[in-house]
Design an enzyme around this catalytic site. Structure first.
Site, PDB file in Angstrom:
ATOM      1  N   SER A  62      -5.417  -0.798  13.549  1.00  0.00           N
ATOM      2  CA  SER A  62      -6.364   0.590  13.730  1.00  0.00           C
ATOM      3  C   SER A  62      -6.761   0.733  15.224  1.00  0.00           C
ATOM      4  O   SER A  62      -6.776  -0.304  15.867  1.00  0.00           O
ATOM      5  CB  SER A  62      -7.501   0.331  12.798  1.00  0.00           C
ATOM      6  N   ALA A  68     -12.533  -6.935  12.641  1.00  0.00           N
ATOM      7  CA  ALA A  68     -12.038  -8.303  12.988  1.00  0.00           C
ATOM      8  C   ALA A  68     -10.718  -8.448  12.332  1.00  0.00           C
ATOM      9  O   ALA A  68      -9.701  -9.295  12.835  1.00  0.00           O
ATOM     10  CB  ALA A  68     -13.073  -9.241  12.404  1.00  0.00           C
ATOM     11  N   SER A  85       1.662   3.120  -2.406  1.00  0.00           N
ATOM     12  CA  SER A  85       1.222   3.979  -3.391  1.00  0.00           C
ATOM     13  C   SER A  85       0.890   5.348  -3.191  1.00  0.00           C
ATOM     14  O   SER A  85       0.810   6.212  -3.791  1.00  0.00           O
ATOM     15  CB  SER A  85       0.517   3.309  -4.609  1.00  0.00           C
ATOM     16  N   LYS A 143      -8.282  -6.142  11.647  1.00  0.00           N
ATOM     17  CA  LYS A 143      -7.332  -5.189  12.193  1.00  0.00           C
ATOM     18  C   LYS A 143      -7.159  -6.035  13.689  1.00  0.00           C
ATOM     19  O   LYS A 143      -6.053  -5.983  13.991  1.00  0.00           O
ATOM     20  CB  LYS A 143      -7.841  -3.969  12.359  1.00  0.00           C
ATOM     21  N   TYR A 181     -13.832  -5.006   9.002  1.00  0.00           N
ATOM     22  CA  TYR A 181     -12.573  -4.358   9.034  1.00  0.00           C
ATOM     23  C   TYR A 181     -11.804  -4.552  10.496  1.00  0.00           C
ATOM     24  O   TYR A 181     -10.739  -4.838  10.798  1.00  0.00           O
ATOM     25  CB  TYR A 181     -12.694  -2.899   8.643  1.00  0.00           C
ATOM     26  N   ILE A 223      -6.556   9.700  10.456  1.00  0.00           N
ATOM     27  CA  ILE A 223      -5.390  10.213   9.779  1.00  0.00           C
ATOM     28  C   ILE A 223      -5.720  10.711   8.327  1.00  0.00           C
ATOM     29  O   ILE A 223      -6.828   9.796   7.684  1.00  0.00           O
ATOM     30  CB  ILE A 223      -4.228   9.071   9.586  1.00  0.00           C
ATOM     31  N   ASN A 226       0.966  -2.469   5.231  1.00  0.00           N
ATOM     32  CA  ASN A 226      -0.016  -1.279   5.263  1.00  0.00           C
ATOM     33  C   ASN A 226      -1.011  -1.321   4.751  1.00  0.00           C
ATOM     34  O   ASN A 226      -2.020  -0.738   4.884  1.00  0.00           O
ATOM     35  CB  ASN A 226       1.135   0.147   4.940  1.00  0.00           C
ATOM     36  N   GLY A 269       0.929  -1.110   0.047  1.00  0.00           N
ATOM     37  CA  GLY A 269       0.025   0.082  -0.055  1.00  0.00           C
ATOM     38  C   GLY A 269       0.929   1.250   0.128  1.00  0.00           C
ATOM     39  O   GLY A 269       0.362   2.387   0.449  1.00  0.00           O
TER      40      GLY A 269
END
Ligand SMILES: NC(=O)c1ccc[n+]([C@@H]2O[C@H](COP(=O)([O-])OP(=O)(O)OC[C@H]3O[C@@H](n4cnc5c(N)ncnc54)[C@H](OP(=O)(O)O)[C@@H]3O)[C@@H](O)[C@H]2O)c1
Length: 247
Positions: free
Chosen positions: A142, A157, A15, A159, A155, A188, A90, A13
């Site tokens: 997160s 579960a 980019s 993380k 998401y 962020i 990431n 990730g």
């Protein structure tokens, strides 16, 4: 203070957003960096930014939800730059929705990309780190993996799984001088959060003692520290970079 000369990093990730900032921070400290994401063009653009200040950089496009592509990304990085000594997991996606309406596909896609992909990538990279008797694995989790949130069961579960995976690998590979840590960002400002409704952004800001959203560089600084020799006695930890949003 931190020096990453001679280190080879793979940033998934890389980019855009936090991954791009982390890739640039590692390169600024001397690491050579491979950038993975699905968009080849965007990977190449960040690789070009890194080359502009004198480090080696490689675009290694691939999909975290595809085991064959993960394998190929690691092979391309190792043959192009050398054995990976820093892995920054990431890349992640969201497919938010309330639990009763959450489609099985949305559950699977998030678990495959955000958790299973991380497991598979770590599995591919560990032999190189074991051989070198040095490794740094940095997994992005997160704040919501710790606090919970509405509409993000898949998401969260995944993380929370990343936190468990971090601790498991940290224990299994500590004796090989491989450290494994997680970073838990709060709110962020990145393309991921740019699409949130203003009311959601405001309610997150209201919960932040430092009274601002985080910047991608705030998280990149923690990545750079964990990658350094100076962080060599830190493993199995979750570092919160959240402006105090969750304590
Ligand atoms: N922003 C926040 O407030 C926040 C808060 C807590 C945690 N985090 C975590 O921090 C990390 C970075 O977040 P961000 O905000 O910078 O995200 P972002 O701006 O959405 O960037 C995500 C990156 O992951 C790549 N990616 C997505 N799916 C992929 C796949 N299947 N295979 C390979 N690459 C893929 C994207 O590129 P392509 O689309 O080209 O593949 C992109 O480079 C994530 O793990 C996120 O969960 C962010």
């Amino acid at each position: 203070m931190f020096n990453l000369n001679g280190q080879i990093a793979l940033v998934t990730g890389g980019s855009q957003g936090i991954g791009r900032a982390a890739a640039l921070a590692l390169a600024e400290l001397g690491a050579d960096v491979a950038i993975m994401a699905r968009s080849a063009e965007k990977c190449e653009a960040v690789a070009e930014e890194i080359r502009a200040f004198g480090r080696r950089a490689l675009a290694v496009p691939g999909d975290m939800s595809n085991p064959e592509e993960i394998k190929s990304v690691v092979e391309r990085t190792a043959s192009g730059l050398g054995p990976i000594s820093i892995l920054v997991n990431n890349a992640a996606i969201t497919r938010d929705g309330l639990l009763l309406r959450m489609k099985r596909d949305d559950w699977n896609e998030v678990i495959d990309t955000n958790l299973t992909g991380v497991f598979l990538l770590i599995q591919q990279v560990l032999p190189m780190m074991t051989k070198a008797r040095r490794g740094r694995i940095i997994n992005l989790t997160s704040v919501v993996a710790q606090s919970g949130n509405v509409g993000q069961a898949n998401y969260i579960a995944a993380k929370a799984g990343v936190i468990g995976l971090t601790k498991a690998v940290a224990r299994e590979y500590g004796a090989r001088n491989i450290t494994v840590n997680a970073i838990a960002p709060g709110y962020i400002e990145t393309p991921m959060t740019a699409v949130l409704p203003e009311a959601v952004k405001q309610s997150m800001l209201d919960q932040i003692p430092l009274k601002r959203a985080g910047l991608d560089q705030d998280v990149a600084s923690a990545v750079a520290f964990l990658a350094s020799d100076e962080a060599g006695y830190i493993t199995g930890q979750v570092i919160n970079v959240n402006g105090g949003m969750y304590m």
